[in-house]
Write an enzyme that holds these catalytic residues in place. Structure first.
Site, short mmCIF file in Angstrom:
data_model
loop_
_atom_site.label_atom_id
_atom_site.label_comp_id
_atom_site.label_asym_id
_atom_site.label_seq_id
_atom_site.Cartn_x
_atom_site.Cartn_y
_atom_site.Cartn_z
N LEU A 1 0.85 -1.18 0.00
CA LEU A 1 0.00 0.00 0.00
C LEU A 1 0.89 1.23 0.00
O LEU A 1 1.68 1.42 0.92
CB LEU A 1 -0.90 -0.01 1.25
CG LEU A 1 -1.94 1.09 1.38
CD1 LEU A 1 -3.11 0.84 0.42
CD2 LEU A 1 -2.46 1.18 2.81
N HIS A 2 0.79 2.07 -1.05
CA HIS A 2 1.63 3.26 -1.05
C HIS A 2 1.13 4.41 -1.92
O HIS A 2 1.64 5.52 -1.81
CB HIS A 2 3.05 2.90 -1.52
CG HIS A 2 3.17 2.77 -3.01
ND1 HIS A 2 2.69 1.67 -3.70
CD2 HIS A 2 3.68 3.61 -3.94
CE1 HIS A 2 2.93 1.83 -4.98
NE2 HIS A 2 3.52 2.99 -5.17
N ARG A 3 0.13 4.18 -2.77
CA ARG A 3 -0.31 5.22 -3.68
C ARG A 3 -0.88 6.42 -2.91
O ARG A 3 -1.44 6.27 -1.83
CB ARG A 3 -1.39 4.69 -4.63
CG ARG A 3 -0.93 3.61 -5.57
CD ARG A 3 -0.21 4.16 -6.77
NE ARG A 3 0.15 3.09 -7.71
CZ ARG A 3 0.81 3.27 -8.83
NH1 ARG A 3 1.18 4.48 -9.19
NH2 ARG A 3 1.10 2.26 -9.60
#
Length: 359
Positions: A207-209
């Site tokens: 998860l990083h956007r």
């Protein structure tokens, strides 16, 4: 021409993975010389140094150390630094990967100096112009001279934008890397044993956007969704530096019942984690494909994807849908020899364009 000089610009984890098979292939051809430029976009050692070590990539000739800051600041700093290097090195072409700020800076710097641009993963489109990555990939495609497309869909996307010259469908470099490195990961990675994980009894996640880390509500939505869809299995989440900083800023704990938050992983450990998972959750581009390569179903934590064939082939679904399409193979990703095809194509193009030999 006896020495074809290629300047390669990389800066983020997925680019290191894609660069590995192509850099190896370039090194095995005596008429090529690769000059590697690492922008530093992923500045955390767990997101950068470990990948160079595990992928057996030589240390970059240049490490710019440009990470953090706004998109404009980062891209502008990279652009100025890369331009200086290109003026000194005078390569025959500049090779860029994917859709990051490093990609755009490398492509712009080269184009302004009239150096041909080679774009790996050309033609991908999510058709969401709110994503910085979409802006980057569209701009770089329109700057490029050689465009290496993974699938016929990406070729058609370029055609729809009037780009037909220099376009080559070559398969997917990440498939090359996966075929080469999965057996090595099986031998070297002890991640499952270290974490006490049973194959098929957990979910893997990344998860990083920006859309998923821009607010407390966005993070909560993503993490809660994964827990709800994990069928009672624990979600193992290597926490990206951006996500960790965002969680700290908003006072949120990602570690909670159903979620085991761990430090970022090297590539071999990430292969082991994804390959043995019952399901993959991700908002990245690369892991959607890697899940398919390992035969693991994926849920993409976004409302669209540039890797549309993973959805139409039934291995991936967007989190706004509830079911998968019937499952089929994705033959267009190739046979694991994309790097060889690319090097041969670059050589042929250089030799048939005498103006590139004058640099």
């Amino acid at each position: 021409m006896s020495n074809i000089r290629i300047a390669t610009v990389v800066g983020a984890r997925p680019q290191f993975i894609k660069a590995a098979p192509l850099s190896l292939e370039l090194a095995q051809n005596a008429d090529f010389q690769e000059i590697s430029i690492h922008t530093g976009q992923h500045f955390d050692a767990n997101m950068s140094d470990v990948f160079f070590n595990e992928l057996a990539l030589p240390a970059p000739a240049y490490n710019l150390g440009i990470g953090g800051g706004s998109h404009a600041r980062m891209t502008g700093d990279m652009l100025a630094a890369i331009e200086r290097i290109l003026l000194d090195e005078a390569p025959n072409a500049v090779l860029v990967y994917g859709d990051t700020n490093s990609t755009l800076a490398g492509g712009l710097a080269a184009a302004k100096l009239n150096i041909p641009v080679i774009h790996v993963e050309a033609g991908l489109r999510s058709f969401n112009r709110q994503m910085p990555e979409e802006i980057n990939r569209v701009l770089v495609d329109h700057l490029s001279t050689l465009l290496f497309c993974p699938t016929s869909t990406s070729v058609q996307n370029l055609k729809n934008e009037g780009i037909t010259q220099g376009v080559h469908q070559v398969g997917d470099l990440m498939f090359d890397a996966t075929l080469a490195l999965t057996p090595i990961a099986a031998e070297r990675s002890s991640l499952l044993e270290d974490l006490g994980l049973e194959p098929g009894a957990y979910c893997a996640a990344t998860l990083h956007r920006a859309d998923n880390t821009a607010s407390a509500e966005a993070i909560e939505r993503a993490v809660s969704f994964m827990v709800e869809c994990a069928n009672g299995n624990e979600v193992v989440l290597p926490v990206h530096p951006r996500t960790r900083l965002a969680a700290e800023k908003f006072g949120i704990s990602i570690q909670r019942p159903g979620v085991r938050a761990i430090e970022p992983l090297g590539y071999l450990d990430m292969i082991a984690l994804a390959k043995n998972a019952s399901m993959v959750f991700t908002d990245s581009g690369g892991l959607q494909k890697e899940a398919y390569f390992h035969g693991v179903p994926c849920v993409t934590l976004r409302s669209e994807t540039e890797w549309t064939e993973t959805v139409s082939a039934g291995w991936n679904r967007l989190w706004i849908t509830e079911t998968y399409e019937p499952r089929t193979d994705i033959v267009e990703y190739g046979d694991g020899k994309s790097a060889q095809t690319m090097v041969a194509t670059i050589r042929d193009w250089i030799h048939t364009n005498p103006s590139t030999n004058d640099r």
